[in-house]
Write a protein that holds these residues in place. Structure first.
Motif, mmCIF file in Angstrom:
data_model
loop_
_atom_site.group_PDB
_atom_site.id
_atom_site.type_symbol
_atom_site.label_atom_id
_atom_site.label_comp_id
_atom_site.label_asym_id
_atom_site.label_seq_id
_atom_site.Cartn_x
_atom_site.Cartn_y
_atom_site.Cartn_z
ATOM 1 N N GLU A 273 0.829 -1.211 0.000
ATOM 2 C CA GLU A 273 0.000 0.000 0.000
ATOM 3 C C GLU A 273 0.859 1.254 0.000
ATOM 4 O O GLU A 273 0.562 2.236 -0.697
ATOM 5 C CB GLU A 273 -0.916 -0.024 1.223
ATOM 6 N N ARG A 274 1.964 1.228 0.773
ATOM 7 C CA ARG A 274 2.834 2.414 0.783
ATOM 8 C C ARG A 274 3.481 2.635 -0.575
ATOM 9 O O ARG A 274 3.582 3.776 -1.055
ATOM 10 C CB ARG A 274 3.911 2.239 1.855
ATOM 11 N N ARG A 275 3.914 1.576 -1.266
ATOM 12 C CA ARG A 275 4.514 1.750 -2.590
ATOM 13 C C ARG A 275 3.492 2.302 -3.593
ATOM 14 O O ARG A 275 3.818 3.170 -4.418
ATOM 15 C CB ARG A 275 5.068 0.412 -3.069
ATOM 16 N N ALA A 276 2.244 1.796 -3.526
ATOM 17 C CA ALA A 276 1.215 2.306 -4.447
ATOM 18 C C ALA A 276 0.932 3.773 -4.189
ATOM 19 O O ALA A 276 0.760 4.573 -5.128
ATOM 20 C CB ALA A 276 -0.064 1.474 -4.290
ATOM 21 N N ARG A 277 0.908 4.183 -2.895
ATOM 22 C CA ARG A 277 0.644 5.592 -2.587
ATOM 23 C C ARG A 277 1.792 6.474 -3.083
ATOM 24 O O ARG A 277 1.570 7.574 -3.614
ATOM 25 C CB ARG A 277 0.464 5.757 -1.080
ATOM 26 N N GLN A 280 1.499 6.942 -6.801
ATOM 27 C CA GLN A 280 0.422 7.879 -7.120
ATOM 28 C C GLN A 280 0.873 9.325 -6.921
ATOM 29 O O GLN A 280 0.587 10.199 -7.745
ATOM 30 C CB GLN A 280 -0.806 7.577 -6.247
ATOM 31 N N TRP A 281 1.626 9.571 -5.833
ATOM 32 C CA TRP A 281 2.124 10.933 -5.605
ATOM 33 C C TRP A 281 3.080 11.348 -6.726
ATOM 34 O O TRP A 281 3.054 12.509 -7.202
ATOM 35 C CB TRP A 281 2.866 10.992 -4.278
ATOM 36 N N ASN A 282 3.924 10.440 -7.191
ATOM 37 C CA ASN A 282 4.849 10.765 -8.258
ATOM 38 C C ASN A 282 4.120 11.090 -9.549
ATOM 39 O O ASN A 282 4.467 12.025 -10.296
ATOM 40 C CB ASN A 282 5.804 9.616 -8.490
ATOM 41 N N ARG A 283 3.037 10.316 -9.878
ATOM 42 C CA ARG A 283 2.275 10.618 -11.085
ATOM 43 C C ARG A 283 1.595 11.968 -10.996
ATOM 44 O O ARG A 283 1.589 12.766 -11.967
ATOM 45 C CB ARG A 283 1.222 9.511 -11.282
ATOM 46 N N GLU A 284 1.006 12.266 -9.819
ATOM 47 C CA GLU A 284 0.340 13.564 -9.671
ATOM 48 C C GLU A 284 1.356 14.709 -9.798
ATOM 49 O O GLU A 284 1.054 15.753 -10.408
ATOM 50 C CB GLU A 284 -0.349 13.621 -8.322
ATOM 51 N N ARG A 285 2.560 14.516 -9.271
ATOM 52 C CA ARG A 285 3.557 15.582 -9.391
ATOM 53 C C ARG A 285 3.995 15.764 -10.840
ATOM 54 O O ARG A 285 4.117 16.885 -11.340
ATOM 55 C CB ARG A 285 4.779 15.238 -8.521
ATOM 56 N N ASP A 286 4.192 14.668 -11.592
ATOM 57 C CA ASP A 286 4.578 14.777 -13.000
ATOM 58 C C ASP A 286 3.487 15.411 -13.831
ATOM 59 O O ASP A 286 3.761 16.263 -14.717
ATOM 60 C CB ASP A 286 4.898 13.389 -13.552
ATOM 61 N N GLU A 287 2.233 15.084 -13.555
ATOM 62 C CA GLU A 287 1.137 15.696 -14.304
ATOM 63 C C GLU A 287 1.043 17.194 -14.013
ATOM 64 O O GLU A 287 0.761 18.010 -14.907
ATOM 65 C CB GLU A 287 -0.181 15.005 -13.958
#
Length: 289
Positions: A273-277, A280-287
């Motif tokens: 769960e921590r790796r998935a979160r 997700q944070w990395n994708r939101e930052r790149d977007e």
């Protein structure tokens, strides 16, 4: 030099000490032996010399009158003797082994070796046997250096192929029946089990007051586990409990503030769960960039 002497002590290479006396506690040369017999001053093993009188002592399988003897009667005679000696020596302490020689040589015939668990038990038995008689003959008892009978017994005799017969210089130990061994030596195992069960029962016994307190602790732990796993809200009595400090005093908010209930425990996430979160944070930052 000292290490070399220690390595050959009691072996055939030792030209000073008698290897047969060291291994068997008896030597066919007796006091005329050219090597030293180091008699121990204390030992867990006692030697009762020439104590067992075989019914076929003159000729194996034949009585003194020249009549053949039934092997079952010879064995019964031996087991009666063995049980008598065991019951008498058992008064002084636990025995690890009791061996009777079946040899015919003068220095070994009828020898009885008893190995006690402790040296003081052997010393008490030796003191009690001094000056006593068995079957009209005096008991000759002394400490023996033998503590490991594996080095003293004849391996060929155990395999039933010793070509020296009764005149072998190593022990031919007479065997008792399995039933008699279980009857005599089994008492030590039974007493050990009884002693162990008593000690465990004493260590596990709990007073009624301790039982009540322990039962309360178990119920509280079960309620805590239910809260952590989301099995329902806090119970009413649990919500009214308050934290205590090290001295046992209740902790309240300053200025007479109302009492606060404890915050619910934080549920830790698993590694997946921590790796998935994080992804997700990395994708939101790149977007966002």
């Amino acid at each position: 030099m000292a290490e070399h002497l220690a390595s050959i002590f009691g072996t055939e290479k030792d030209r000073v000490n008698c290897p047969f006396y060291f291994k068997i506690g008896a030597c066919r040369h007796g006091d005329r032996c050219s090597r030293l017999h180091n008699r121990p001053t204390i030992s867990p093993t006692l030697l009762l010399s020439n104590m067992y009188q075989r019914p076929d002592m003159i000729t194996p399988g034949v009585d003194p009158q020249g009549q053949p003897l039934d092997p079952s009667k010879i064995q019964a005679h031996f087991e009666d003797f063995y049980e008598d000696i065991f019951e008498e020596l058992d008064k002084f302490g636990e025995m690890e082994s009791l061996n009777v020689c079946d040899n015919l040589a003068d220095h070994m015939i009828g020898n009885v070796y008893v190995l006690f668990k402790e040296e003081d038990q052997a010393a008490a038995a030796l003191k009690a046997l001094q000056g006593r008689f068995y079957s009209g003959r005096p008991i000759i008892a002394d400490f023996s250096p033998v503590t490991d009978f594996r080095e003293a017994t004849c391996r060929q005799y155990e395999e039933d192929n010793c070509n020296r017969g009764g005149y072998c210089n190593f022990m031919h130990v007479k065997q008792i029946s399995r039933e008699l061994r279980r009857k005599l030596f089994g008492r030590y195992r039974r007493s050990y089990r009884r002693g162990g069960s008593r000690s465990r029962s004493r260590s596990r016994s709990v007073s009624p007051r301790r039982k009540r307190e322990r039962g309360g602790d178990v119920r509280e732990r079960e309620r805590d586990r239910g809260d952590r796993h989301g099995n329902g809200g806090r119970s009413s009595d649990r919500s009214e409990r308050h934290d205590r400090d090290g001295g046992g005093r209740r902790r309240h908010g300053g200025g007479g503030s109302p009492r606060r209930s404890r915050s619910p425990p934080v549920v830790r996430e698993g590694s997946e769960e921590r790796r998935a979160r994080i992804e997700q944070w990395n994708r939101e930052r790149d977007e966002g960039v």
